[in-house]
Design a protein around this motif. Sequence first.
Motif, PDB file in Angstrom:
ATOM      1  N   GLU A 164       0.863  -1.180   0.000  1.00  0.00           N
ATOM      2  CA  GLU A 164       0.000   0.000   0.000  1.00  0.00           C
ATOM      3  C   GLU A 164       0.895   1.223   0.000  1.00  0.00           C
ATOM      4  N   GLY A 165       0.312   2.389   0.187  1.00  0.00           N
ATOM      5  CA  GLY A 165       1.094   3.615   0.142  1.00  0.00           C
ATOM      6  C   GLY A 165       1.110   4.154  -1.269  1.00  0.00           C
ATOM      7  N   TRP A 166       2.303   4.338  -1.850  1.00  0.00           N
ATOM      8  CA  TRP A 166       2.431   4.853  -3.209  1.00  0.00           C
ATOM      9  C   TRP A 166       2.919   3.708  -4.097  1.00  0.00           C
ATOM     10  N   LEU A 167       2.034   3.200  -4.930  1.00  0.00           N
ATOM     11  CA  LEU A 167       2.338   2.045  -5.767  1.00  0.00           C
ATOM     12  C   LEU A 167       2.623   2.512  -7.191  1.00  0.00           C
ATOM     13  N   ARG A 168       3.802   2.198  -7.684  1.00  0.00           N
ATOM     14  CA  ARG A 168       4.110   2.526  -9.075  1.00  0.00           C
ATOM     15  C   ARG A 168       3.346   1.575  -9.991  1.00  0.00           C
ATOM     16  N   THR A 169       2.754   2.113 -11.038  1.00  0.00           N
ATOM     17  CA  THR A 169       2.004   1.317 -11.993  1.00  0.00           C
ATOM     18  C   THR A 169       2.677   1.394 -13.356  1.00  0.00           C
ATOM     19  N   ALA A 170       2.132   0.652 -14.315  1.00  0.00           N
ATOM     20  CA  ALA A 170       2.748   0.606 -15.638  1.00  0.00           C
ATOM     21  C   ALA A 170       2.789   1.971 -16.303  1.00  0.00           C
ATOM     22  N   ASP A 171       1.830   2.839 -16.003  1.00  0.00           N
ATOM     23  CA  ASP A 171       1.785   4.151 -16.653  1.00  0.00           C
ATOM     24  C   ASP A 171       1.673   5.306 -15.669  1.00  0.00           C
ATOM     25  N   GLY A 172       1.938   5.060 -14.379  1.00  0.00           N
ATOM     26  CA  GLY A 172       1.831   6.157 -13.412  1.00  0.00           C
ATOM     27  C   GLY A 172       2.003   5.684 -11.993  1.00  0.00           C
ATOM     28  N   ALA A 173       0.987   5.911 -11.175  1.00  0.00           N
ATOM     29  CA  ALA A 173       1.065   5.547  -9.758  1.00  0.00           C
ATOM     30  C   ALA A 173      -0.337   5.468  -9.179  1.00  0.00           C
ATOM     31  N   LEU A 174      -0.423   4.807  -8.029  1.00  0.00           N
ATOM     32  CA  LEU A 174      -1.693   4.666  -7.330  1.00  0.00           C
ATOM     33  C   LEU A 174      -1.437   4.827  -5.843  1.00  0.00           C
ATOM     34  N   GLY A 175      -2.077   5.811  -5.229  1.00  0.00           N
ATOM     35  CA  GLY A 175      -1.955   6.044  -3.797  1.00  0.00           C
ATOM     36  C   GLY A 175      -3.103   5.384  -3.057  1.00  0.00           C
ATOM     37  N   LEU A 176      -2.784   4.408  -2.190  1.00  0.00           N
ATOM     38  CA  LEU A 176      -3.792   3.691  -1.404  1.00  0.00           C
ATOM     39  C   LEU A 176      -3.397   3.713   0.064  1.00  0.00           C
ATOM     40  N   GLY A 177      -4.401   3.769   0.960  1.00  0.00           N
ATOM     41  CA  GLY A 177      -4.084   4.076   2.334  1.00  0.00           C
ATOM     42  C   GLY A 177      -4.421   3.071   3.406  1.00  0.00           C
ATOM     43  N   GLU A 178      -5.124   1.994   3.107  1.00  0.00           N
ATOM     44  CA  GLU A 178      -5.602   1.136   4.198  1.00  0.00           C
ATOM     45  C   GLU A 178      -4.585   0.065   4.558  1.00  0.00           C
ATOM     46  N   PRO A 179      -4.152  -0.004   5.830  1.00  0.00           N
ATOM     47  CA  PRO A 179      -4.554   0.868   6.941  1.00  0.00           C
ATOM     48  C   PRO A 179      -3.625   2.054   7.199  1.00  0.00           C
ATOM     49  N   THR A 180      -2.366   2.019   6.722  1.00  0.00           N
ATOM     50  CA  THR A 180      -1.408   3.074   7.094  1.00  0.00           C
ATOM     51  C   THR A 180      -0.772   3.772   5.905  1.00  0.00           C
ATOM     52  N   GLY A 181      -1.189   3.457   4.681  1.00  0.00           N
ATOM     53  CA  GLY A 181      -0.449   3.887   3.507  1.00  0.00           C
ATOM     54  C   GLY A 181      -0.494   5.358   3.169  1.00  0.00           C
ATOM     55  N   SER A 182      -1.501   6.094   3.641  1.00  0.00           N
ATOM     56  CA  SER A 182      -1.613   7.502   3.244  1.00  0.00           C
ATOM     57  C   SER A 182      -0.431   8.342   3.708  1.00  0.00           C
ATOM     58  N   MET A 183       0.233   7.904   4.777  1.00  0.00           N
ATOM     59  CA  MET A 183       1.396   8.657   5.244  1.00  0.00           C
ATOM     60  C   MET A 183       2.553   8.599   4.257  1.00  0.00           C
ATOM     61  N   THR A 244      -7.425   8.697  -2.071  1.00  0.00           N
ATOM     62  CA  THR A 244      -6.695   8.032  -3.141  1.00  0.00           C
ATOM     63  C   THR A 244      -6.278   9.026  -4.209  1.00  0.00           C
ATOM     64  N   VAL A 245      -5.204   8.698  -4.901  1.00  0.00           N
ATOM     65  CA  VAL A 245      -4.788   9.393  -6.115  1.00  0.00           C
ATOM     66  C   VAL A 245      -4.395   8.318  -7.119  1.00  0.00           C
ATOM     67  N   ALA A 246      -5.014   8.334  -8.292  1.00  0.00           N
ATOM     68  CA  ALA A 246      -4.674   7.411  -9.368  1.00  0.00           C
ATOM     69  C   ALA A 246      -4.134   8.226 -10.538  1.00  0.00           C
ATOM     70  N   ILE A 247      -2.919   7.933 -10.929  1.00  0.00           N
ATOM     71  CA  ILE A 247      -2.253   8.665 -12.005  1.00  0.00           C
ATOM     72  C   ILE A 247      -1.954   7.678 -13.128  1.00  0.00           C
ATOM     73  N   GLY A 248      -2.395   7.997 -14.345  1.00  0.00           N
ATOM     74  CA  GLY A 248      -2.159   7.110 -15.476  1.00  0.00           C
ATOM     75  C   GLY A 248      -3.034   7.493 -16.651  1.00  0.00           C
TER      76      GLY A 248
END
Length: 485
Positions: A164-183, A244-248
């Motif tokens: 979780e947290g900030w996950l790099r994706t094939a064309d960007g990134a995905l911010g997910l927070g459960e349970p502690t990832g938003s930090m 959440t933030v989804a970039i792509g």
Amino acid sequence: MRRRPRSRPRSRPRSRPRSRLRLPVALFTVLATVATVAACDGGVHGTPGASGLRDPYFPKLGNGGYDVGHYALDLDYDPDTHHLSGTAEITATAGKALSAFNLDLRGLTVREVTVDGEKAVASRAGREVTVRPHDELPEGHTFRATVRYDGEPVTITDPDGTGEGWLRTADGALGLGEPTGSMAWFPGNHHPSDKATYDIRVTVPVGVQAVSNGELRRTKRSSDGRRTAYDWRMRQPMASYLATVAIGKFETERGRTPAGIPVYTAVDPDEAKASAKVLARLPEVLDWEAERFGAYPFSSTGAIVDRAGDVGYALETQTRPVFPVAPDVGLLVHELAHQWYGDSVTPKSWRDMWLNEGFATYAEWLWDEEHGGDTARQTFEAIMKRPASDGVWAFPPAEPPNAAHLSDSPVYERGAMVLQKVREAIGDTKFSALLKSWPTDHKYRCADTDDFTAYVERKNPGKGEALAGVWETWLYGNGKPESAS
């Protein structure tokens, strides 16, 4: 949250929990009008806020001494360099006279902190950022802390091994927070008990998009034409783990439910064809849930569908659940049900996860029951046929043994079984009323297991003995019950 349950050993019996966390300030509009309370006279000095809220599973998560009312996040991300720069403007109210307060932030470098426009001293110890303002903050004072930060955001590994947290994706990134990832992508008070409203601006290179919670207010191209800023607003309170933030690259569509709720979906082009049919049913599903759970609690809805391999689970991010691939109808029902159970009514601590997952799982049972599938009772009985060694009986749903078990089968399936037993104890009519009144009476608030059991008993006088049996056997009982009755 919908993760694959895994079988776990039986937990040891534990005492019945009672959360002592305070309820959060609800809305920024209310918070912003709170009158400033004068500092105490007579030489009374402020003290530092706590560096954690003693959550049963994440004791250092969150911070004491203040309640956040609003986050204004201004993020700039470049997928090619994996560099994130941000400014977080945090509006909060001091719960006591504060000489210092803490923020949760994992990785990233803090460049500058100001409080009410004055430069503050910031020190760092792991994921704790301690802020000492120029002047002490009186109890009741609404203050504004602004944090400038940057760096390469990290992926956090959950106790259950999930990323979780900030996950790099094939064309960007995905911010997910459960349970502690938003930090991993913004500083704040990252405990579910402190909810706030949000403005989230994300600037990305032209060619990719940025999707977040709530409503897209505007997009703006930079003067050189190379970058685009996407401004999102979440007007109702939200726990930070639901941001959440989804970039792509996404195919986006807008629409409305029959009840008039705006719908915004963003789908990876690789998943567009497979997603089209089920996402076309999103308005139908949401209206069906509104009939059973009460008025939809937010001002918009939608979904984010990423491609296979970018993320391994679905998550009930507020107003816009994230799916790892095209979902089936059952998963769509589950994540949208969380908008009532988990997003609007949020757990006071992570021990109370079954209140999220039990209700969302039971929503799937109800959908099947009303759409030609098994009744909820038949689903319950099918689980009862599993042997005592099956993972569903590993621990009571209200008492996961530790953080690694928060997404295990007892929290989901046995949590739903608790609700089925409540239904049988109070009758269908009363149970239907409960499905609406619980999220309505606790709208935008936090609740724990004791709040729920007391609420059910209060709403159903004369059923105390039957309900006590439900709590003892199904909610807190260890092992497989001897009988389904």
